[in-house]
Design a protein around this motif. Structure first.
Motif, PDB file in Angstrom:
ATOM      1  N   ARG A   8       0.824  -1.216   0.000  1.00  0.00           N
ATOM      2  CA  ARG A   8       0.000   0.000   0.000  1.00  0.00           C
ATOM      3  C   ARG A   8       0.858   1.266   0.000  1.00  0.00           C
ATOM      4  NH1 ARG A   8      -2.270  -1.074   4.212  1.00  0.00           N
ATOM      5  NH2 ARG A   8      -4.225  -2.007   3.500  1.00  0.00           N
ATOM      6  N   LEU A  11       2.637   1.297  -3.961  1.00  0.00           N
ATOM      7  CA  LEU A  11       1.958   0.992  -5.224  1.00  0.00           C
ATOM      8  C   LEU A  11       1.726   2.241  -6.071  1.00  0.00           C
ATOM      9  CD1 LEU A  11      -1.335   1.838  -5.246  1.00  0.00           C
ATOM     10  CD2 LEU A  11      -1.415   0.028  -3.553  1.00  0.00           C
ATOM     11  N   THR A  12       1.598   2.028  -7.370  1.00  0.00           N
ATOM     12  CA  THR A  12       1.299   3.099  -8.316  1.00  0.00           C
ATOM     13  C   THR A  12      -0.185   3.040  -8.650  1.00  0.00           C
ATOM     14  OG1 THR A  12       3.512   2.965  -9.284  1.00  0.00           O
ATOM     15  CG2 THR A  12       1.797   4.023 -10.613  1.00  0.00           C
ATOM     16  N   THR A  13      -0.919   4.086  -8.320  1.00  0.00           N
ATOM     17  CA  THR A  13      -2.369   4.079  -8.560  1.00  0.00           C
ATOM     18  C   THR A  13      -2.726   4.584  -9.952  1.00  0.00           C
ATOM     19  OG1 THR A  13      -2.556   6.279  -7.549  1.00  0.00           O
ATOM     20  CG2 THR A  13      -2.903   4.372  -6.123  1.00  0.00           C
ATOM     21  N   GLU A  14      -1.860   5.389 -10.551  1.00  0.00           N
ATOM     22  CA  GLU A  14      -2.140   5.951 -11.870  1.00  0.00           C
ATOM     23  C   GLU A  14      -1.520   5.066 -12.960  1.00  0.00           C
ATOM     24  OE1 GLU A  14      -0.874   9.988 -11.919  1.00  0.00           O
ATOM     25  OE2 GLU A  14      -2.326  10.635 -10.427  1.00  0.00           O
ATOM     26  N   TYR A  15      -2.069   3.885 -13.115  1.00  0.00           N
ATOM     27  CA  TYR A  15      -1.581   2.942 -14.127  1.00  0.00           C
ATOM     28  C   TYR A  15      -2.174   3.304 -15.492  1.00  0.00           C
ATOM     29  CZ  TYR A  15      -6.203   0.951 -13.292  1.00  0.00           C
ATOM     30  OH  TYR A  15      -7.558   0.796 -13.148  1.00  0.00           O
ATOM     31  N   ARG A 112      -6.681  -1.766  -7.125  1.00  0.00           N
ATOM     32  CA  ARG A 112      -6.127  -0.627  -6.388  1.00  0.00           C
ATOM     33  C   ARG A 112      -4.947   0.031  -7.117  1.00  0.00           C
ATOM     34  NH1 ARG A 112      -7.783  -0.615  -1.019  1.00  0.00           N
ATOM     35  NH2 ARG A 112      -9.868  -1.548  -0.931  1.00  0.00           N
ATOM     36  N   GLY A 113      -4.290  -0.709  -8.002  1.00  0.00           N
ATOM     37  CA  GLY A 113      -3.143  -0.154  -8.702  1.00  0.00           C
ATOM     38  C   GLY A 113      -2.174  -1.233  -9.128  1.00  0.00           C
TER      39      GLY A 113
END
Length: 208
Positions: A8, A11-15, A112-113
């Motif tokens: 958490r 992680l990269t959320t803007e994939y 989630r990413g």
């Protein structure tokens, strides 16, 4: 105090997402525009595969036309996922075991990413820095610290390809790893990549 970073935290959320029906050529154009080494293939809101630069290289090596090949034909599927509460160490272990460089992060089937090999390496470096004890005045300890800094300076001047080979991390899909890869700045295929400001770039772009 937190003893270990979780997925958490890194992680990269803007994939970057594409569909199975998109052509590989369109997906590669998007990868270059967004400066990313992979795209997540989604069906609705569900991740069904992932396509990386290695998948694209394999397709080209096989003589197939990226403009006539769909992402669904080139992607690696199914995706391998991890819960955001798992540790970064767990993520690294899964990557090594499955010979991949990207994990989809899901919680209760909700996307989630994405966590990448680079996220894991960067997190490990940051965590090590925060856990390093204060500099001591003891001569013997100082000598050891100076040696460690010398090793770090040597690593900083070593080509990224050599560092990746030493780490024995494998590309997504299980292909044999080499120092060859796609420059994230100009998009060209290079025999050797360097880490410059968080990007893997070829020798020409590194000197710009």
């Amino acid at each position: 105090m937190e003893s270990e970073l979780s997925v958490r935290d890194v992680l990269t959320t803007e994939y970057v997402g594409v569909s199975e029906s998109d052509t590989v050529q369109d997906a590669v154009t998007l990868m270059r525009e967004e400066h990313t080494g992979c795209v997540l293939v989604v069906r609705g809101a569900d991740p069904v595969g992932i396509m990386t630069e290695w998948d694209v290289l394999g397709l080209v090596a096989a003589g197939r036309d990226p403009a006539e090949t769909t992402v669904g034909e080139a992607m690696t599927a199914p995706v391998i996922s991890i819960d955001p509460a798992r540790s970064v160490t767990d993520a690294a272990t899964i990557m090594a075991r499955e010979n991949i460089r990207n994990l989809v992060v899901e919680r209760d089937t909700e996307l989630r990413g994405v966590v990448t090999q680079r996220d894991v390496i960067a997190a490990a470096g940051s965590f090590q820095a925060t856990m390093t004890p204060p500099r001591t005045t003891d001569p013997e300890s100082s000598a050891v610290a100076d040696q460690d800094r010398g090793d770090e300076r040597l690593a900083a001047t070593t080509p990224r390809g050599e560092l990746d080979t030493q780490a024995q991390l494998q590309p997504n899909g299980g292909d044999e790893y080499s120092t060859q890869g796609v420059c994230e700045s100009c998009g060209s295929l290079a025999d050797e990549l360097w880490d410059a400001n968080g990007q893997l770039v070829c020798t020409d772009c590194r000197t710009v």
